[in-house]
Each structure stands twice: as C-alpha cells, then as structure tokens.
Design a protein around this motif. Structure first.
Motif, short mmCIF file in Angstrom:
data_model
loop_
_atom_site.label_atom_id
_atom_site.label_comp_id
_atom_site.label_asym_id
_atom_site.label_seq_id
_atom_site.Cartn_x
_atom_site.Cartn_y
_atom_site.Cartn_z
N ILE A 279 -2.89 -6.42 5.99
CA ILE A 279 -3.85 -6.22 4.66
C ILE A 279 -4.77 -5.00 5.12
O ILE A 279 -5.34 -5.08 6.16
N GLN A 280 -5.23 -4.26 4.24
CA GLN A 280 -6.55 -3.62 4.21
C GLN A 280 -7.47 -3.62 3.22
O GLN A 280 -8.24 -4.72 2.99
N CYS A 281 -7.15 -3.03 2.07
CA CYS A 281 -8.18 -3.24 0.78
C CYS A 281 -7.83 -4.75 0.19
O CYS A 281 -8.76 -5.22 -0.52
N GLY A 282 -6.37 -4.70 0.32
CA GLY A 282 -6.05 -6.20 -0.19
C GLY A 282 -5.53 -6.04 -1.54
O GLY A 282 -4.86 -7.09 -2.28
N PHE A 283 -5.68 -4.91 -2.29
CA PHE A 283 -5.27 -4.77 -3.71
C PHE A 283 -3.85 -5.19 -4.16
O PHE A 283 -3.66 -5.69 -4.96
N CYS A 284 -2.79 -4.70 -3.14
CA CYS A 284 -1.62 -4.93 -3.42
C CYS A 284 -1.14 -6.20 -2.76
O CYS A 284 -0.01 -6.65 -3.30
N THR A 285 -2.14 -6.74 -2.16
CA THR A 285 -1.61 -8.17 -1.29
C THR A 285 -1.05 -9.24 -1.98
O THR A 285 -0.01 -9.84 -1.69
N CYS B 187 1.51 0.15 -1.79
CA CYS B 187 0.49 -0.07 -0.99
C CYS B 187 -0.14 1.24 -0.44
O CYS B 187 0.84 2.07 0.00
N ARG B 188 -1.27 1.59 -0.81
CA ARG B 188 -1.90 3.05 -0.63
C ARG B 188 -2.58 2.72 0.83
O ARG B 188 -2.79 3.80 1.47
N CYS B 189 -2.76 1.57 1.61
CA CYS B 189 -3.63 1.51 2.75
C CYS B 189 -2.79 1.37 4.07
O CYS B 189 -3.06 2.04 4.94
N THR B 190 -1.91 0.34 4.16
CA THR B 190 -1.49 -0.07 5.45
C THR B 190 -0.03 0.81 6.04
O THR B 190 0.03 0.69 7.04
S1 FES Z 1 -3.76 -3.01 1.45
FE1 FES Z 1 -4.72 -1.71 0.16
S2 FES Z 1 -3.21 -1.31 -1.39
FE2 FES Z 1 -2.25 -2.45 -0.07
#
Ligand code: FES
Ligand code: FES
Length: 153
Positions: free
Chosen positions: A96-102, A133-136
């Motif tokens: 998890i990073q920003c958590g938006f997709c989580t 997911c744009r982060c992890t």
């Molecule tokens: S954790 Fe940021 S979009 Fe998946």
C-alpha cells in the motif's frame, strides 16, 4: 423503489432512485466511503466491491439492479476490530502506498481467495488485472496474496 439487500452481512431496506449508480448509493446513502471513484467507466477498479461473491465495478451497475443481492465492501472485511488476513498481508508486505486503489484491489483478491484459496501467481495477476495502481507496482501486491495460506482466508 424499495431496495432490500444485504450489505456487509447486515440487512438493508431503503427507498432509492433505482437509476442511481451503485457506487453513489454505497457512498452517499450508506456512507461506505471505502468505495473509491477513479475513472467512472469500469476501467480502473477503484470502485470494486464483491457482489454475490464476484468482484465487480460499482460505477457500472445501477442501485436498482442489486435488489436481493449480497454486497461486501472494504468496511465489511474487518470483524470485531480485527483486520481481514488480506488487509494484514497487504500491510506486512508494503503493498500500500497512497491507498486509493487498495479497497478495490483487496476486494478483487478476496473474491479470488473465496473461490480459490490457493491461487497461482498467474491466477492472482489475472484477478487484479482490472485494478490499476499508480504507486506500488504489482509485485508486492501479488506477494501479499501469495503469502496467505488456505486456512487463513
Ligand atoms: S497504492 Fe496508490 S494507487 Fe495503488
Ligand atoms: S471508478 Fe469504477 S472502475 Fe474506475
């Protein structure tokens, strides 16, 4: 119309506009704001919920279509203050990073594990291919699911 369904293991009976999108019904009428809105057109998976044991995008379904159905959102995974094993594994694996997709990602994984408690890496990848997911990057997410054993699901 009067809508009757089960949401997160509780019976719900409510009058709604049947043409309201399911995502809006869940967020606005039931205050389940763990359901996230990204693309609004069924492409990103952020709004994924479990509907009758299948992972589906709630932005492409109308509230009037879920009469008599059973829905699980991310809020329904925690039981008596205890996170679901998938939630724990995501945290432990740094998935998890920003958590938006989580929320959507976890619910797609949960739907997979309910049917197939011991999926292969390919099966995990296929289950989350509709969740962006744009982060992890996806390696940690796949590892989080692989770490879960049959009896823990
Ligand atoms: S954790 Fe940021 S979009 Fe998946
Ligand atoms: S918001 Fe529903 S799939 Fe993107």
């Amino acid at each position: 119309m009067e809508l009757k369904l089960k949401v997160n293991y509780k019976n719900v009976k409510i009058n709604i506009d049947p043409t309201k999108r399911l995502i809006d019904f869940l967020r606005e009428d039931l205050n389940l704001t763990g359901v996230k809105e990204g693309c609004s057109e069924g492409e990103c998976g952020a709004c994924t919920i479990i509907l009758n044991e299948e992972a589906v995008t709630s932005c492409t379904i109308l509230a009037g279509q879920v009469d008599g159905c059973e829905i699980i959102t991310i809020e329904g995974l925690e039981q008596s203050g205890e996170l679901d094993v998938i939630q724990k594994s995501f945290i432990e694996n740094g998935a998890i990073q920003c958590g938006f997709c989580t929320p959507g990602m976890i619910l797609s994984c949960k739907a997979l594990l309910l049917k197939n408690p011991n999926p292969t890496e390919d099966e995990i990848k296929r289950a989350i291919e509709g969740n962006l997911c744009r982060c992890t990057g996806y390696n940690k997410i796949v590892k989080a699911v692989k770490d879960i054993t049959v009896k823990e699901v």
